[in-house]
Design a protein around this motif. Sequence first.
Motif, PDB file in Angstrom:
ATOM      1  N   ARG A  90     -22.276 -59.619   1.390  1.00  7.88           N
ATOM      2  CA  ARG A  90     -21.249 -60.195   2.266  1.00  7.88           C
ATOM      3  C   ARG A  90     -19.973 -59.369   2.156  1.00  7.88           C
ATOM      4  NH1 ARG A  90     -17.941 -65.571   1.182  1.00  7.88           N
ATOM      5  NH2 ARG A  90     -16.784 -65.694   3.135  1.00  7.88           N
ATOM      6  N   GLY A  91     -19.307 -59.177   3.292  1.00 10.96           N
ATOM      7  CA  GLY A  91     -18.041 -58.469   3.285  1.00 10.96           C
ATOM      8  C   GLY A  91     -18.183 -56.996   3.592  1.00 10.96           C
ATOM      9  N   ALA A  92     -17.210 -56.216   3.139  1.00 10.97           N
ATOM     10  CA  ALA A  92     -17.117 -54.812   3.526  1.00 10.97           C
ATOM     11  C   ALA A  92     -18.024 -53.890   2.723  1.00 10.97           C
ATOM     12  CB  ALA A  92     -15.666 -54.340   3.392  1.00 10.97           C
ATOM     13  N   SER A  93     -18.577 -54.367   1.619  1.00  6.84           N
ATOM     14  CA  SER A  93     -19.432 -53.529   0.779  1.00  6.84           C
ATOM     15  C   SER A  93     -20.767 -54.211   0.527  1.00  6.84           C
ATOM     16  CB  SER A  93     -18.768 -53.247  -0.576  1.00  6.84           C
ATOM     17  OG  SER A  93     -17.600 -52.472  -0.430  1.00  6.84           O
ATOM     18  N   PHE A  94     -21.793 -53.403   0.346  1.00  8.08           N
ATOM     19  CA  PHE A  94     -23.087 -53.941  -0.069  1.00  8.08           C
ATOM     20  C   PHE A  94     -22.987 -54.381  -1.524  1.00  8.08           C
ATOM     21  CE2 PHE A  94     -27.209 -53.359  -2.144  1.00  8.08           C
ATOM     22  CZ  PHE A  94     -28.015 -54.185  -1.378  1.00  8.08           C
ATOM     23  N   CYS A  95     -22.690 -53.436  -2.426  1.00  4.30           N
ATOM     24  CA  CYS A  95     -22.526 -53.752  -3.843  1.00  4.30           C
ATOM     25  C   CYS A  95     -21.946 -52.541  -4.556  1.00  4.30           C
ATOM     26  CB  CYS A  95     -23.864 -54.138  -4.475  1.00  4.30           C
ATOM     27  SG  CYS A  95     -23.774 -54.469  -6.253  1.00  4.30           S
ATOM     28  N   SER A  96     -20.945 -52.781  -5.407  1.00  6.97           N
ATOM     29  CA  SER A  96     -20.299 -51.701  -6.145  1.00  6.97           C
ATOM     30  C   SER A  96     -20.904 -51.495  -7.525  1.00  6.97           C
ATOM     31  CB  SER A  96     -18.800 -51.989  -6.292  1.00  6.97           C
ATOM     32  OG  SER A  96     -18.591 -53.220  -6.977  1.00  6.97           O
ATOM     33  N   GLY A  97     -21.972 -52.256  -7.849  1.00  5.40           N
ATOM     34  CA  GLY A  97     -22.621 -52.090  -9.141  1.00  5.40           C
ATOM     35  C   GLY A  97     -22.215 -53.159 -10.140  1.00  5.40           C
ATOM     36  N   LEU A  98     -22.158 -52.776 -11.393  1.00  2.00           N
ATOM     37  CA  LEU A  98     -21.862 -53.707 -12.482  1.00  2.00           C
ATOM     38  C   LEU A  98     -20.412 -54.172 -12.431  1.00  2.00           C
ATOM     39  CD1 LEU A  98     -22.747 -55.025 -15.211  1.00  2.00           C
ATOM     40  CD2 LEU A  98     -21.984 -52.908 -16.328  1.00  2.00           C
ATOM     41  N   ASP A  99     -20.202 -55.463 -12.634  1.00  2.00           N
ATOM     42  CA  ASP A  99     -18.858 -56.011 -12.769  1.00  2.00           C
ATOM     43  C   ASP A  99     -18.347 -55.635 -14.156  1.00  2.00           C
ATOM     44  OD1 ASP A  99     -16.618 -57.639 -13.304  1.00  2.00           O
ATOM     45  OD2 ASP A  99     -17.323 -59.176 -11.917  1.00  2.00           O
ATOM     46  N   LEU A 100     -17.448 -54.653 -14.224  1.00  2.71           N
ATOM     47  CA  LEU A 100     -16.996 -54.136 -15.511  1.00  2.71           C
ATOM     48  C   LEU A 100     -16.184 -55.162 -16.283  1.00  2.71           C
ATOM     49  CD1 LEU A 100     -16.100 -50.462 -14.540  1.00  2.71           C
ATOM     50  CD2 LEU A 100     -18.186 -51.331 -15.621  1.00  2.71           C
ATOM     51  N   LYS A 101     -15.466 -56.020 -15.591  1.00  2.00           N
ATOM     52  CA  LYS A 101     -14.715 -57.063 -16.288  1.00  2.00           C
ATOM     53  C   LYS A 101     -15.670 -58.029 -16.987  1.00  2.00           C
ATOM     54  CE  LYS A 101     -10.506 -57.037 -13.485  1.00  2.00           C
ATOM     55  NZ  LYS A 101      -9.604 -57.841 -12.606  1.00  2.00           N
ATOM     56  N   ALA A 102     -16.751 -58.391 -16.296  1.00  2.00           N
ATOM     57  CA  ALA A 102     -17.750 -59.270 -16.900  1.00  2.00           C
ATOM     58  C   ALA A 102     -18.423 -58.579 -18.084  1.00  2.00           C
ATOM     59  CB  ALA A 102     -18.783 -59.677 -15.864  1.00  2.00           C
ATOM     60  N   PHE A 103     -18.692 -57.283 -17.922  1.00  2.00           N
ATOM     61  CA  PHE A 103     -19.319 -56.519 -19.001  1.00  2.00           C
ATOM     62  C   PHE A 103     -18.420 -56.479 -20.239  1.00  2.00           C
ATOM     63  CE2 PHE A 103     -19.741 -52.312 -21.081  1.00  2.00           C
ATOM     64  CZ  PHE A 103     -21.017 -52.466 -21.595  1.00  2.00           C
ATOM     65  N   LEU A 104     -17.128 -56.229 -20.018  1.00  2.00           N
ATOM     66  CA  LEU A 104     -16.188 -56.181 -21.140  1.00  2.00           C
ATOM     67  C   LEU A 104     -16.019 -57.546 -21.791  1.00  2.00           C
ATOM     68  CD1 LEU A 104     -13.466 -53.799 -19.650  1.00  2.00           C
ATOM     69  CD2 LEU A 104     -15.109 -53.273 -21.473  1.00  2.00           C
ATOM     70  N   ALA A 105     -16.282 -58.605 -21.023  1.00  2.00           N
ATOM     71  CA  ALA A 105     -16.206 -59.960 -21.574  1.00  2.00           C
ATOM     72  C   ALA A 105     -17.459 -60.340 -22.347  1.00  2.00           C
ATOM     73  CB  ALA A 105     -15.971 -60.963 -20.446  1.00  2.00           C
ATOM     74  N   GLY A 106     -18.425 -59.431 -22.391  1.00  2.00           N
ATOM     75  CA  GLY A 106     -19.631 -59.667 -23.180  1.00  2.00           C
ATOM     76  C   GLY A 106     -20.823 -60.195 -22.414  1.00  2.00           C
ATOM     77  N   GLU A 107     -20.720 -60.288 -21.090  1.00  2.00           N
ATOM     78  CA  GLU A 107     -21.859 -60.765 -20.314  1.00  2.00           C
ATOM     79  C   GLU A 107     -22.973 -59.717 -20.305  1.00  2.00           C
ATOM     80  OE1 GLU A 107     -21.065 -62.162 -16.404  1.00  2.00           O
ATOM     81  OE2 GLU A 107     -19.367 -63.421 -17.003  1.00  2.00           O
ATOM     82  N   PRO A 108     -24.241 -60.149 -20.349  1.00  2.00           N
ATOM     83  CA  PRO A 108     -25.346 -59.189 -20.286  1.00  2.00           C
ATOM     84  C   PRO A 108     -25.384 -58.507 -18.932  1.00  2.00           C
ATOM     85  CG  PRO A 108     -26.165 -61.430 -20.127  1.00  2.00           C
ATOM     86  CD  PRO A 108     -24.711 -61.528 -20.480  1.00  2.00           C
ATOM     87  N   ARG A 109     -25.820 -57.241 -18.910  1.00  2.00           N
ATOM     88  CA  ARG A 109     -25.867 -56.491 -17.662  1.00  2.00           C
ATOM     89  C   ARG A 109     -27.232 -56.579 -16.983  1.00  2.00           C
ATOM     90  NH1 ARG A 109     -28.186 -51.518 -18.207  1.00  2.00           N
ATOM     91  NH2 ARG A 109     -26.976 -50.680 -16.470  1.00  2.00           N
ATOM     92  N   SER A 110     -28.224 -57.142 -17.692  1.00  2.00           N
ATOM     93  CA  SER A 110     -29.580 -57.199 -17.160  1.00  2.00           C
ATOM     94  C   SER A 110     -30.175 -58.584 -17.385  1.00  2.00           C
ATOM     95  CB  SER A 110     -30.483 -56.154 -17.833  1.00  2.00           C
ATOM     96  OG  SER A 110     -30.006 -54.850 -17.604  1.00  2.00           O
ATOM     97  N   VAL A 111     -31.212 -58.879 -16.631  1.00  2.00           N
ATOM     98  CA  VAL A 111     -32.013 -60.076 -16.841  1.00  2.00           C
ATOM     99  C   VAL A 111     -33.277 -59.647 -17.570  1.00  2.00           C
ATOM    100  CG1 VAL A 111     -33.316 -61.936 -15.724  1.00  2.00           C
ATOM    101  CG2 VAL A 111     -31.112 -61.199 -14.774  1.00  2.00           C
ATOM    102  N   GLU A 112     -33.584 -60.302 -18.659  1.00  3.25           N
ATOM    103  CA  GLU A 112     -34.735 -59.892 -19.469  1.00  3.25           C
ATOM    104  C   GLU A 112     -36.009 -59.862 -18.626  1.00  3.25           C
ATOM    105  OE1 GLU A 112     -37.007 -61.064 -23.659  1.00  3.25           O
ATOM    106  OE2 GLU A 112     -35.248 -62.222 -22.986  1.00  3.25           O
ATOM    107  N   GLY A 113     -36.707 -58.746 -18.691  1.00  2.00           N
ATOM    108  CA  GLY A 113     -37.956 -58.596 -17.950  1.00  2.00           C
ATOM    109  C   GLY A 113     -37.788 -58.155 -16.515  1.00  2.00           C
ATOM    110  N   ARG A 114     -36.541 -58.191 -15.997  1.00  2.00           N
ATOM    111  CA  ARG A 114     -36.338 -57.823 -14.595  1.00  2.00           C
ATOM    112  C   ARG A 114     -35.324 -56.711 -14.407  1.00  2.00           C
ATOM    113  NH1 ARG A 114     -38.874 -61.937 -10.988  1.00  2.00           N
ATOM    114  NH2 ARG A 114     -38.516 -60.267  -9.491  1.00  2.00           N
ATOM    115  N   GLY A 115     -34.536 -56.421 -15.428  1.00  2.00           N
ATOM    116  CA  GLY A 115     -33.594 -55.315 -15.336  1.00  2.00           C
ATOM    117  C   GLY A 115     -32.281 -55.689 -14.682  1.00  2.00           C
ATOM    118  N   PHE A 116     -31.506 -54.652 -14.318  1.00  3.96           N
ATOM    119  CA  PHE A 116     -30.182 -54.856 -13.726  1.00  3.96           C
ATOM    120  C   PHE A 116     -30.274 -55.710 -12.465  1.00  3.96           C
ATOM    121  CE2 PHE A 116     -26.853 -53.504 -10.720  1.00  3.96           C
ATOM    122  CZ  PHE A 116     -25.744 -53.926 -11.445  1.00  3.96           C
TER     123      PHE A 116
END
Length: 257
Positions: free
Chosen positions: A59-85
């Motif tokens: 939705r919006g002007a972009s398809f996807c910019s990739g990983l949310d770096l703020k979420a990553f720095l907050a300690g959120e996992p970047r992948s779903v186990e068994g399914r990847g990014f």
Amino acid sequence: MSRSGAELLVERRGPTLVMTLNRPEVRNAVNASLAEALACALADLDADEALRVGILTGRGASFCSGLDLKAFLAGEPRSVEGRGFAGLTEAPPAKPLIAAVEGAAMAGGFEMVLACDLVVAGDGASFGLPEVRRGLIAGSGGLIRLPHRIPPQIAMEYALTGDMMSAAEAHRWGLVNRLAPTGEALGTAQALAARIAGNAPLSIAFSKELITGAATWTEAEAWDRQRQRLDTVIASADAREGAEAFVQKRPAVWSGE
């Protein structure tokens, strides 16, 4: 019927499941909750016999910019186990998945596109793996899949420079199946999905499996697996229905059996 969440919008349109990344304020960057939601939606796509094709868009002007770096720095996992990014890149669905791309698909966003089977892009779309500019590598499948989708030398150039590829260039190299006017990628993807969904479900599933697997199987393995799938298809009710429909000059009514 539609199902909406904060990060992912999911809508059934006949036999097609449309999944829309819904974080436009951060260019649809992927956080843990979006990844989990997409993983669940893709599992539903495979589990529901009434669904034949999936479409992934943003939705919006972009398809996807990739990983949310703020979420990553907050300690959120970047992948779903068994399914990847994003719940996709290491375990795409068994059913066909079409990427409908408007705007930029960058880094993990481009890797999500590469995990899809077909790509429809608006004229203003662009694709890129800018990880080398950040001291990283495209570790969610970009470096593995891109040289199988376009000439390896061209893939190497974009991976090493981090440059963006226009929609027209991606179409020229065969990465994009259909170009659409800006804003019409989803509609064009739906038309493509409808053409796929009108065919026999078992034939679609086996065709995707064999095309996808052939890149890594030996020639002997490929012929053996094809023989097994062909025997199954020929003995199916849908093979008989397809033949009868052709002889009787009527549309086939598929059972998936």
